[in-house]
Design a protein around this motif. Structure first.
Motif, PDB file in Angstrom:
ATOM      1  N   LYS A  84       4.625  -7.929   5.619  1.00  0.00           N
ATOM      2  CA  LYS A  84       3.756  -8.044   6.795  1.00  0.00           C
ATOM      3  C   LYS A  84       3.433  -6.699   7.440  1.00  0.00           C
ATOM      4  N   ILE A  85       3.915  -5.603   6.871  1.00  0.00           N
ATOM      5  CA  ILE A  85       3.678  -4.300   7.475  1.00  0.00           C
ATOM      6  C   ILE A  85       2.192  -3.945   7.423  1.00  0.00           C
ATOM      7  N   LYS A  86       1.721  -3.196   8.413  1.00  0.00           N
ATOM      8  CA  LYS A  86       0.335  -2.702   8.401  1.00  0.00           C
ATOM      9  C   LYS A  86       0.191  -1.679   7.290  1.00  0.00           C
ATOM     10  N   LEU A  87      -0.793  -1.884   6.410  1.00  0.00           N
ATOM     11  CA  LEU A  87      -0.935  -1.056   5.224  1.00  0.00           C
ATOM     12  C   LEU A  87      -2.404  -0.679   5.052  1.00  0.00           C
ATOM     13  N   TYR A  88      -2.682   0.614   5.084  1.00  0.00           N
ATOM     14  CA  TYR A  88      -4.049   1.117   4.949  1.00  0.00           C
ATOM     15  C   TYR A  88      -4.287   1.645   3.537  1.00  0.00           C
ATOM     16  N   VAL A  89      -5.457   1.315   2.972  1.00  0.00           N
ATOM     17  CA  VAL A  89      -5.841   1.773   1.643  1.00  0.00           C
ATOM     18  C   VAL A  89      -7.267   2.313   1.673  1.00  0.00           C
ATOM     19  N   GLN A  90      -7.677   2.912   0.550  1.00  0.00           N
ATOM     20  CA  GLN A  90      -8.950   3.609   0.546  1.00  0.00           C
ATOM     21  C   GLN A  90     -10.165   2.733   0.264  1.00  0.00           C
ATOM     22  N   ASN A  91      -9.987   1.608  -0.413  1.00  0.00           N
ATOM     23  CA  ASN A  91     -11.162   0.826  -0.803  1.00  0.00           C
ATOM     24  C   ASN A  91     -10.785  -0.631  -1.092  1.00  0.00           C
ATOM     25  N   GLU A  92     -11.795  -1.432  -1.356  1.00  0.00           N
ATOM     26  CA  GLU A  92     -11.603  -2.864  -1.597  1.00  0.00           C
ATOM     27  C   GLU A  92     -10.784  -3.103  -2.864  1.00  0.00           C
ATOM     28  N   GLU A  93     -10.987  -2.291  -3.877  1.00  0.00           N
ATOM     29  CA  GLU A  93     -10.244  -2.455  -5.129  1.00  0.00           C
ATOM     30  C   GLU A  93      -8.741  -2.321  -4.896  1.00  0.00           C
ATOM     31  N   ASP A  94      -8.332  -1.276  -4.175  1.00  0.00           N
ATOM     32  CA  ASP A  94      -6.906  -1.083  -3.902  1.00  0.00           C
ATOM     33  C   ASP A  94      -6.376  -2.192  -2.991  1.00  0.00           C
ATOM     34  N   ALA A  95      -7.198  -2.612  -2.029  1.00  0.00           N
ATOM     35  CA  ALA A  95      -6.774  -3.689  -1.134  1.00  0.00           C
ATOM     36  C   ALA A  95      -6.497  -4.977  -1.903  1.00  0.00           C
ATOM     37  N   THR A  96      -7.343  -5.292  -2.854  1.00  0.00           N
ATOM     38  CA  THR A  96      -7.163  -6.507  -3.655  1.00  0.00           C
ATOM     39  C   THR A  96      -5.855  -6.470  -4.436  1.00  0.00           C
ATOM     40  N   ILE A  97      -5.531  -5.307  -4.995  1.00  0.00           N
ATOM     41  CA  ILE A  97      -4.293  -5.163  -5.764  1.00  0.00           C
ATOM     42  C   ILE A  97      -3.077  -5.352  -4.863  1.00  0.00           C
ATOM     43  N   LEU A  98      -3.086  -4.741  -3.693  1.00  0.00           N
ATOM     44  CA  LEU A  98      -1.941  -4.850  -2.797  1.00  0.00           C
ATOM     45  C   LEU A  98      -1.811  -6.251  -2.209  1.00  0.00           C
TER      46      LEU A  98
END
Length: 252
Positions: A84-98
């Motif tokens: 549940k931690i706040k997690l920032y990524v660079q793009n939609e592709e990385d967000a989908t993986i996480l």
């Protein structure tokens, strides 16, 4: 502001009362294979142990992952971090993986992202030169701003190029963290900054403190701390460029 260097690109930033973990590689020494087609093929990664416990490292308010290469985001980080931690990524592709890995609070960094009252500004990078840029894939950095703090620029996995100059010109950071191991494959050249790149950063931001991390922690490094220390002494910029040991921190 405090910058606590953990290992490789992994740092913990205390900024305006909040703690950010950036690019967590939390595996035990020797856990995964060496990067191919590069030096030290007899050595598994990471090359060195963590300087502190994982529980202490992940005691943060948010995590920023600049990209998903194994030396910035590994299985140990996936397992250790709360889902549940706040997690920032660079793009939609990385967000989908996480998100597929079970993380429930993933957000894509923008140029106007706000965490609490801290401004997070996504910056671009070039993870190499020439054909290597496309092969290495998309990466990012981030600028931190707050009315009670100096401006911080974490450049991420990038070489020196006009985009770094543009970030410095636009935001005038007082503190700049650069990934400076001059990591390389046998063909393709530098993937991150080497000593001449760091000198360009200094010339672009002569009043800033430059913190050089991402050194001597994975097999394909090419620039040692000792060589960089000798270089900055020759250039008479030792007071401007800091080269932390693993576990060392600076307060500004």
């Amino acid at each position: 502001m405090q910058i606590h260097h953990i290992r490789n690109a992994t740092i913990v930033v205390k900024y305006a009362g909040k703690k950010f973990l950036i690019d967590p590689m939390l595996a035990e020494k020797g856990t995964f294979a060496p990067f191919p087609n590069s030096p030290r093929q007899e050595q598994n990664n990471p090359l060195v142990d963590l300087p502190m416990s994982i529980n202490d490292i992940i005691d943060v308010d948010a995590v920023i992952v600049t990209h998903l290469h194994h030396d910035h985001w590994d299985d140990a980080a996936k397992e250790a971090l709360p889902k549940k931690i706040k997690l920032y990524v660079q793009n939609e592709e990385d967000a989908t993986i996480l998100q597929a890995d079970g993380f429930q609070n993933v957000e894509i960094l923008k140029e106007d992202t706000i965490f609490e009252d801290i401004q997070l500004i996504k910056t671009n990078g070039e993870h190499g030169r020439g054909p290597m840029v496309e092969l290495a894939g998309q990466v990012c950095g981030v600028v931190f701003k707050h009315s009670n703090e100096k401006t911080l620029y974490v450049a991420g996995d990038t070489v020196w190029y006009e985009g770094v100059q543009e970030v410095i010109d636009a935001h005038n950071p007082s503190i700049i963290v650069v990934n400076a191991g001059d990591n390389q494959f046998h063909e393709g050249g530098s993937l991150v900054m080497g000593k001449e790149d760091i000198y360009e950063v200094y010339k672009a931001a002569p009043n800033a403190k430059i913190i050089s991390v991402h050194m001597e922690a994975v097999n394909h490094w090419a620039l040692s701390r000792e060589e960089l220390k000798n270089f900055i002494e020759e250039k008479e910029i030792s007071s401007h460029v800091l080269i932390p040991d693993d576990g060392q921190s600076y307060t500004f």
